[in-house]
Scaffold this motif. Structure first.
Motif: not given
Length: 135
Positions: A34-62
């Motif tokens: 998780p620390e590395y992904l946060k660093w990628l996101l914070d530094s605006r590195q190119p990354v595609v994050v895919v949430d495999l949970r239900s659409p309802r869970d996604f809407r609650r927070g992702h």
């Protein structure tokens, strides 16, 4: 050692680690912390994050910037996931389920994808930010 160097080293180690290959039936899976992904996101590195949970869970927070492709729909919707840049899969499920998604994408030609170590719960545990969409 700089913070960036530590994060890059941690990421390299996490990616090199196989998740229980041959023990308990879990396929070999590349993981990222998780620390590395946060660093990628914070530094605006190119990354595609895919949430495999239900659409309802996604809407609650992702995770920030994540796209929703529920595990139950992956076989029909995988083409919505770009093959580049790095793809990070996550869910709130056992590693075996995330490993199934990982292996499926591998059969479809994805080569630059990883599973988020500890998944959604690991992100929450660290109190990292979430995005949400109202119902």
């Amino acid at each position: 050692m700089t913070r960036r160097a530590v994060l890059v080293l941690a990421a390299a180690l996490a990616l090199a680690r196989a998740a229980h290959a041959g023990h308990g039936g879990v396929p070999t899976v590349a993981l990222t912390e998780p620390e590395y992904l946060k660093w990628l996101l914070d530094s605006r590195q190119p990354v595609v994050v895919v949430d495999l949970r239900s659409p309802r869970d996604f809407r609650r927070g992702h995770l920030p910037g994540a796209i929703s492709v529920p595990l139950t729909e992956l076989d029909r919707r995988f083409a919505e996931i770009p093959t580049q840049p790095m793809v990070v899969l996550y869910c709130r499920c056992p590693l075996e389920e995330a490993a199934t998604a990982y292996s499926f994408l591998e059969t479809k030609g994805y080569a630059n994808h990883v599973v988020l170590q500890e998944g959604y719960d690991g992100w929450l545990k660290r109190r990292y930010p979430l995005d949400s969409k109202p119902d």
